[in-house]
Design a protein around this motif. Structure first.
Motif, mmCIF file in Angstrom:
data_model
loop_
_atom_site.group_PDB
_atom_site.id
_atom_site.type_symbol
_atom_site.label_atom_id
_atom_site.label_comp_id
_atom_site.label_asym_id
_atom_site.label_seq_id
_atom_site.Cartn_x
_atom_site.Cartn_y
_atom_site.Cartn_z
ATOM 1 N N UNK A 271 33.506 44.056 -3.350
ATOM 2 C CA UNK A 271 33.500 43.223 -4.550
ATOM 3 C C UNK A 271 32.677 43.828 -5.670
ATOM 4 N N UNK A 272 31.626 44.615 -5.319
ATOM 5 C CA UNK A 272 30.757 45.249 -6.321
ATOM 6 C C UNK A 272 31.526 46.240 -7.184
ATOM 7 N N UNK A 273 32.552 46.868 -6.587
ATOM 8 C CA UNK A 273 33.304 47.907 -7.301
ATOM 9 C C UNK A 273 33.925 47.369 -8.581
ATOM 10 N N UNK A 274 34.397 46.122 -8.536
ATOM 11 C CA UNK A 274 35.062 45.540 -9.693
ATOM 12 C C UNK A 274 34.148 45.296 -10.876
ATOM 13 N N UNK A 275 32.833 45.438 -10.689
ATOM 14 C CA UNK A 275 31.889 45.207 -11.791
ATOM 15 C C UNK A 275 31.456 46.497 -12.494
ATOM 16 N N UNK A 276 31.930 47.640 -12.033
ATOM 17 C CA UNK A 276 31.459 48.909 -12.605
ATOM 18 C C UNK A 276 32.298 49.312 -13.811
ATOM 19 N N UNK A 277 31.673 49.429 -15.010
ATOM 20 C CA UNK A 277 32.419 49.830 -16.216
ATOM 21 C C UNK A 277 32.837 51.311 -16.129
#
Length: 703
Positions: A339-345
């Protein structure tokens, strides 16, 4: 086979650096590997799968302490292009079956290369080729990444395709994306200079995730990575019917060659820069095992990654524990933190990749080569532009061809010289080394410093024939630099000996290794050995024509034997000039300026008088004093000494040198007086006030 080579006798002080670098490499691998997996025709998550087991296996079998394996540009692009040629749609079920099969055959080819010990081929690739290649790869990947800073997708292909893609992306540019990416890049580049050990990449990724959570970045046109389903890749055998066998073999061969050439070149480049050696064939085996793991988990071919290795180098990774941490942390990410991956610009991650790649380029080597060797600089540029415009493998081939061409040109223009003797000494030296070196009367002694072959034998023949005179009795070839010869050179050497024999001139080959005699016998020159034309030393050859020491010198120069006390000086009378050549005067001036700076601390003028270069000999020291006189005013100001007293001390020191030269080198005494007159004229012209002081002291001394 070596296992966990870089982890043996592990130094615990590197633990923190290796773990930190591994975590950063895992993080930056997320956008890179996901993007390249899509280029290879696979869903993005397979890029993360390729960053697990292949990396772990490579880390355990590699002999490089710092190189990182992973999904990378060149193999991904080749596989994507191959799928298009096979009419297989990217991301389709057919692609999911075809890519692992191609990866399996890539691994098989690499295993064959390892068994054939193909790693030795890298020995024929020069530093300029390696530097140009790495810089070309880095520049290509940077150009691939630029559109992502602008809110678009990564480019593929070579320079023209990449430039076109950048231009197209610029039409729909996202200004907020560019601003975020450029700010991130500037922060990274500044932090490298100001605090290079600080993990700024990790801070920026965390900051990017926080910004995504608190600000509507996507509404502003700033893209983030796509979220992926949690879970590890499943192991299975590839479907060997997915691609016709003939196509699979040919496509995989080209990919395997690219992986071997690109990764070995890059590994050796990093190894040379950081002063360690790798086992090339073990590395190819590690490539193979890593790609077998990729094939069995459904991934595209895996390659050595310059960008991730440069990132590890930036954060001082020391061993392959870095790779193990990167692979292990990717497992944790896939199991629990997708889920963390989706927050990386994407712009922030892209800036991190570009920053690492900029640090891996070697444009500084190109600048150095331009000043040292234009030929090698053009080889660097050939490899660089070859990779940039024609692709990885073509760039390597161009660089190799340029290297071999340069090698042939270099050996076709070997270092040669004619030798003589300094009166009173026994060593043979280059006649151009100084006016005190004289040729032996009636004898030509010629040194050829290269292996003899078809491209340079004409140089030897032409220079010897041009040096012949009416009184020439013998030609002696100093072959100390000749280790081998080919049949063309042997035939021409035979013709030269026959030509000299017709002119009643003796011809000798001397000073070479004994193995050359074996070659000459096989090449039909055995008669020269049998007839006594091949002698062990120049002295024996001279003895054969009736010359004994001291040898008669041309022009009737006196060559009387020297006493033991005089011989100790040998031929070091002007060693500084010999060492620095045409730059001797400039170098001496630099050293004097350094000594004057040192004088500010010591106030010791005596140190200045004796020269800074280790044990200067007479002519060098006289030159030193002449340069020193030009700075007399400055020395007086710094030391506080009396000007007249200092000039007197310099002249007194010079007089001692003159007397020593007249005593130990009488054959140079007259020449030394002439030289002193020229130096005085030079001083009078440039510093008349100093010359007046020196002349005044000389007059006082006469009285």
């Amino acid at each position: 086979m070596k296992f966990a080579h870089t982890l043996r006798n592990y130094d615990k002080k590197n633990l923190g650096k290796d773990i930190l670098a591994g975590l950063i490499i895992m993080a930056v691998s997320i956008p890179i590997s996901m993007g390249y997996a899509q280029i290879a025709g696979l869903p993005a998550v397979y890029g993360l799968y390729g960053s697990v087991f292949p990396i772990l296996i490579f880390a355990l079998f590699s002999t490089s302490p710092q190189f990182i394996f992973g999904v990378d540009a060149a193999p991904a692009a080749l596989i994507g292009s191959a799928l298009a040629g096979l009419n297989i749609t990217a991301g389709s079920t057919e692609a999911l079956a075809a890519v692992p099969m191609l990866t399996f055959f890539v691994a098989l080819w690499l295993l064959i290369f390892s068994l054939l010990k193909a790693g030795k081929l890298v020995n024929y690739i020069s530093a300029p080729v390696m530097g140009g290649f790495i810089t070309g790869i880095c520049t290509t990947i940077i150009l691939m990444q630029v559109p992502k800073l602008m809110g678009g997708t990564a480019g593929v292909g070579e320079f023209l395709e990449l430039a076109e893609h950048i231009a197209e992306t610029a039409k729909t540019i996202s200004v907020p994306s560019v601003i975020l990416g450029v700010i991130s890049l500037v922060i990274l580049l500044l932090s490298k200079k100001i605090m290079p050990k600080f993990p700024m990449a990790v801070v920026l990724m965390a900051a990017g995730a926080v910004l995504t959570n608190v600000l509507p970045l996507q509404d502003w046109g700033i893209q983030t990575l796509a979220a992926v389903e949690p879970g590890l890749p499943k192991w299975s055998l590839p479907d060997f019917s997915a691609v016709p066998l003939k196509e699979a073999v040919t496509i995989s061969l080209s990919v395997a060659v690219v992986i071997m050439a690109e990764t070995l070149l890059a590994e050796n480049s990093f190894g040379q820069k950081n002063r360690y050696q790798i086992d090339d064939n073990q590395e190819i085996l590690a490539f193979s095992l890593g790609n077998f793991a990729a094939a069995f988990t459904g991934c595209c071919p895996i390659n050595g990654s310059v960008s991730r290795t440069a990132m590890g180098e930036q954060y001082q990774a020391k061993t392959q524990l870095t790779g193990l941490v990167a692979g292990g942390s990717m497992i944790i990410l896939l199991l629990f933190c997708t889920g963390f991956i989706g927050y990386l610009p994407i712009p922030v991650l892209t800036a991190i990749v570009i920053s690492a790649l900029l640090g891996a380029t070697e444009f500084d080597l190109a600048a150095r080569l331009w000043n040292v060797s234009r030929t090698e600089c053009f080889i660097f540029l050939g490899a660089f532009f070859g990779v940039l415009f024609l692709g990885t493998i073509n760039g390597v081939l161009i660089g190799i061809m340029l290297s071999f061409t340069e090698m042939i040109i270099r050996t076709a223009k070997p270092a040669t010289c004619f030798l003589g003797i300094q009166p009173g000494h026994k060593h043979f030296r280059d006649l151009k080394e100084g006016q005190q070196i004289h040729p032996i009367s009636g004898v030509i002694i010629y040194r050829f410093s290269s292996n003899l072959f078809f491209a340079n034998i004409s140089v030897l023949q032409r220079e010897i024939e041009a040096a012949l005179k009416e009184n020439t009795r013998a030609v002696i070839l100093d072959a100390s630099g000749i280790g081998s010869m080919d049949i063309t050179a042997a035939d021409r050497l035979n013709l030269l000996s026959e030509s000299l024999k017709e002119k009643e001139i003796r011809f000798y080959i001397t000073e070479h290794i004994s193995g050359l005699n074996t070659q000459m016998r096989k090449l039909g020159l055995g008669h020269l050995i049998e007839n006594g034309n091949v002698r062990r030393t120049i002295h024996i050859a001279l003895k054969d024509i009736g010359y004994k020491r001291p040898y008669p010198l041309e022009g009737g120069v006196d060559n009387a034997e020297r006493s033991a006390s005089l011989k100790r000086a040998d031929n070091r009378v002007q060693e500084f000039v010999w060492a620095f050549g045409a730059d001797a005067e400039t170098e001496m001036e630099k050293q004097i300026m350094r000594q004057i700076e040192h004088l500010k601390e010591t106030k010791n003028v005596e140190e200045l008088l004796h020269g800074s270069w280790s044990h200067m000999e007479e002519l060098d020291l006289d030159e030193w004093l002449e340069h020193l006189e030009e700075h007399l005013k400055e020395i007086v100001r710094i030391s506080g000494k009396d000007e007249h007293e200092l000039a007197q001390k310099i002249e007194q020191h010079r007089q001692e040198i003159h007397e020593r030269i007249a005593r130990e080198h009488p054959e140079l005494a007259e020449r030394f007086k002439e030289r002193r007159h020229l130096l005085d004229e030079h001083l009078k012209e440039r510093h008349p006030e100093v010359f007046v002081l020196i002349e005044k002291y000389r007059e006082e001394r006469k009285e």
